[in-house]
Design a protein around this motif. Structure first.
Motif, PDB file in Angstrom:
ATOM      1  N   MET A 155       0.812  -1.215   0.000  1.00 42.56           N
ATOM      2  CA  MET A 155       0.000   0.000   0.000  1.00 42.56           C
ATOM      3  C   MET A 155       0.852   1.275   0.000  1.00 42.56           C
ATOM      4  N   ALA A 156       2.158   1.117   0.162  1.00 35.61           N
ATOM      5  CA  ALA A 156       3.001   2.300   0.317  1.00 35.61           C
ATOM      6  C   ALA A 156       4.115   2.319  -0.717  1.00 35.61           C
ATOM      7  N   GLN A 157       4.363   3.493  -1.263  1.00 36.50           N
ATOM      8  CA  GLN A 157       5.526   3.671  -2.129  1.00 36.50           C
ATOM      9  C   GLN A 157       6.702   4.143  -1.292  1.00 36.50           C
ATOM     10  N   PRO A 158       7.919   3.820  -1.732  1.00 36.56           N
ATOM     11  CA  PRO A 158       9.075   4.319  -0.987  1.00 36.56           C
ATOM     12  C   PRO A 158       9.209   5.834  -1.121  1.00 36.56           C
ATOM     13  N   TYR A 159       9.902   6.450  -0.191  1.00 39.47           N
ATOM     14  CA  TYR A 159      10.139   7.898  -0.218  1.00 39.47           C
ATOM     15  C   TYR A 159      10.872   8.277  -1.496  1.00 39.47           C
ATOM     16  N   LYS A 160      10.360   9.300  -2.183  1.00 44.76           N
ATOM     17  CA  LYS A 160      10.972   9.719  -3.441  1.00 44.76           C
ATOM     18  C   LYS A 160      11.398  11.183  -3.414  1.00 44.76           C
ATOM     19  N   GLY A 161      11.336  11.797  -2.260  1.00 49.53           N
ATOM     20  CA  GLY A 161      11.689  13.210  -2.185  1.00 49.53           C
ATOM     21  C   GLY A 161      13.189  13.430  -2.229  1.00 49.53           C
ATOM     22  N   GLU A 162      13.565  14.671  -2.053  1.00 53.11           N
ATOM     23  CA  GLU A 162      14.982  15.027  -2.069  1.00 53.11           C
ATOM     24  C   GLU A 162      15.710  14.386  -0.884  1.00 53.11           C
ATOM     25  N   LYS A 163      16.920  13.882  -1.165  1.00 54.80           N
ATOM     26  CA  LYS A 163      17.739  13.360  -0.070  1.00 54.80           C
ATOM     27  C   LYS A 163      18.387  14.491   0.709  1.00 54.80           C
ATOM     28  N   ARG A 164      18.700  15.555  -0.004  1.00 53.02           N
ATOM     29  CA  ARG A 164      19.362  16.685   0.644  1.00 53.02           C
ATOM     30  C   ARG A 164      18.761  17.989   0.131  1.00 53.02           C
ATOM     31  N   LEU A 165      18.312  18.800   1.047  1.00 52.67           N
ATOM     32  CA  LEU A 165      17.828  20.131   0.701  1.00 52.67           C
ATOM     33  C   LEU A 165      18.899  21.151   1.058  1.00 52.67           C
ATOM     34  N   VAL A 166      18.925  22.229   0.299  1.00 54.15           N
ATOM     35  CA  VAL A 166      19.923  23.270   0.512  1.00 54.15           C
ATOM     36  C   VAL A 166      19.204  24.617   0.559  1.00 54.15           C
ATOM     37  N   GLN A 167      19.620  25.443   1.476  1.00 51.40           N
ATOM     38  CA  GLN A 167      19.154  26.826   1.487  1.00 51.40           C
ATOM     39  C   GLN A 167      20.362  27.741   1.399  1.00 51.40           C
ATOM     40  N   CYS A 168      20.301  28.689   0.478  1.00 49.05           N
ATOM     41  CA  CYS A 168      21.361  29.679   0.368  1.00 49.05           C
ATOM     42  C   CYS A 168      21.349  30.546   1.624  1.00 49.05           C
ATOM     43  N   ALA A 169      22.493  30.640   2.297  1.00 50.43           N
ATOM     44  CA  ALA A 169      22.560  31.407   3.539  1.00 50.43           C
ATOM     45  C   ALA A 169      22.693  32.901   3.281  1.00 50.43           C
ATOM     46  N   VAL A 170      22.820  33.288   2.019  1.00 53.79           N
ATOM     47  CA  VAL A 170      22.935  34.710   1.702  1.00 53.79           C
ATOM     48  C   VAL A 170      21.565  35.290   1.323  1.00 53.79           C
ATOM     49  N   CYS A 171      20.858  34.641   0.386  1.00 58.95           N
ATOM     50  CA  CYS A 171      19.580  35.200  -0.072  1.00 58.95           C
ATOM     51  C   CYS A 171      18.377  34.382   0.369  1.00 58.95           C
ATOM     52  N   GLY A 172      18.595  33.174   0.876  1.00 56.44           N
ATOM     53  CA  GLY A 172      17.478  32.391   1.412  1.00 56.44           C
ATOM     54  C   GLY A 172      16.793  31.483   0.422  1.00 56.44           C
ATOM     55  N   LEU A 173      17.293  31.396  -0.819  1.00 55.33           N
ATOM     56  CA  LEU A 173      16.668  30.507  -1.805  1.00 55.33           C
ATOM     57  C   LEU A 173      16.748  29.048  -1.340  1.00 55.33           C
ATOM     58  N   ASN A 174      15.625  28.331  -1.476  1.00 52.41           N
ATOM     59  CA  ASN A 174      15.552  26.921  -1.101  1.00 52.41           C
ATOM     60  C   ASN A 174      15.506  26.039  -2.333  1.00 52.41           C
ATOM     61  N   GLY A 175      16.072  24.855  -2.243  1.00 49.30           N
ATOM     62  CA  GLY A 175      15.909  23.907  -3.325  1.00 49.30           C
ATOM     63  C   GLY A 175      16.600  22.591  -3.029  1.00 49.30           C
ATOM     64  N   GLY A 176      16.410  21.632  -3.934  1.00 50.53           N
ATOM     65  CA  GLY A 176      17.141  20.386  -3.837  1.00 50.53           C
ATOM     66  C   GLY A 176      18.610  20.623  -4.143  1.00 50.53           C
ATOM     67  N   GLU A 177      19.454  19.712  -3.680  1.00 52.53           N
ATOM     68  CA  GLU A 177      20.893  19.873  -3.859  1.00 52.53           C
ATOM     69  C   GLU A 177      21.269  20.047  -5.332  1.00 52.53           C
ATOM     70  N   LEU A 178      20.557  19.326  -6.201  1.00 50.13           N
ATOM     71  CA  LEU A 178      20.909  19.347  -7.622  1.00 50.13           C
ATOM     72  C   LEU A 178      20.823  20.754  -8.224  1.00 50.13           C
ATOM     73  N   LEU A 179      19.862  21.539  -7.748  1.00 50.28           N
ATOM     74  CA  LEU A 179      19.702  22.909  -8.231  1.00 50.28           C
ATOM     75  C   LEU A 179      20.995  23.705  -8.035  1.00 50.28           C
ATOM     76  N   PHE A 180      21.627  23.507  -6.894  1.00 45.51           N
ATOM     77  CA  PHE A 180      22.836  24.257  -6.558  1.00 45.51           C
ATOM     78  C   PHE A 180      24.073  23.671  -7.246  1.00 45.51           C
ATOM     79  N   VAL A 181      24.084  22.354  -7.409  1.00 45.52           N
ATOM     80  CA  VAL A 181      25.200  21.717  -8.114  1.00 45.52           C
ATOM     81  C   VAL A 181      25.191  22.127  -9.582  1.00 45.52           C
ATOM     82  N   LYS A 182      23.990  22.104 -10.184  1.00 44.23           N
ATOM     83  CA  LYS A 182      23.885  22.491 -11.599  1.00 44.23           C
ATOM     84  C   LYS A 182      24.276  23.956 -11.802  1.00 44.23           C
ATOM     85  N   ALA A 183      23.882  24.806 -10.872  1.00 46.26           N
ATOM     86  CA  ALA A 183      24.225  26.225 -10.980  1.00 46.26           C
ATOM     87  C   ALA A 183      25.736  26.412 -10.911  1.00 46.26           C
TER      88      ALA A 183
END
Ligand SMILES: [Zn+2]
Length: 81
Positions: free
Chosen positions: A44-72
């Motif tokens: 009845m349950a699917q495994p967790y599929k969310g982000e393994k690591r979330l990142v928030q920019c400590a300068v401007c506060g932007l939130n996102g998955g780790e990949l967003l910051f790696v790609k940037a």
């Protein structure tokens, strides 16, 4: 770890890192009490599929998955920023 860059403010040094450690529970529908944990055989349950690591920019506060910051960071290297 890989280099990060904030896609919004271009900060490359200061970040808040939130490693996700999901707890998969079964709740009593009436009380909300934890009555058990979801096991891998639970059809009845699917495994967790969310982000393994979330990142928030400590300068401007932007939130996102780790990949967003790696790609940037990869893009900024390519562009010689
Ligand atoms: Zn930022």
């Amino acid at each position: 770890m890989e280099p990060y860059a904030c896609p919004s403010c271009r900060n490359k040094m200061r970040f808040h890192i939130l490693d996700q450690q999901p707890v998969s529970v079964k709740l009593n529908p009436q009380t909300g009490d934890v009555v058990g944990y979801i096991d891998e055989q639970d059809l009845m349950a699917q495994p967790y599929k969310g982000e393994k690591r979330l990142v928030q920019c400590a300068v401007c506060g932007l939130n996102g998955g780790e990949l967003l910051f790696v790609k940037a960071a990869q893009r900024s290297e390519f562009q010689g920023m």
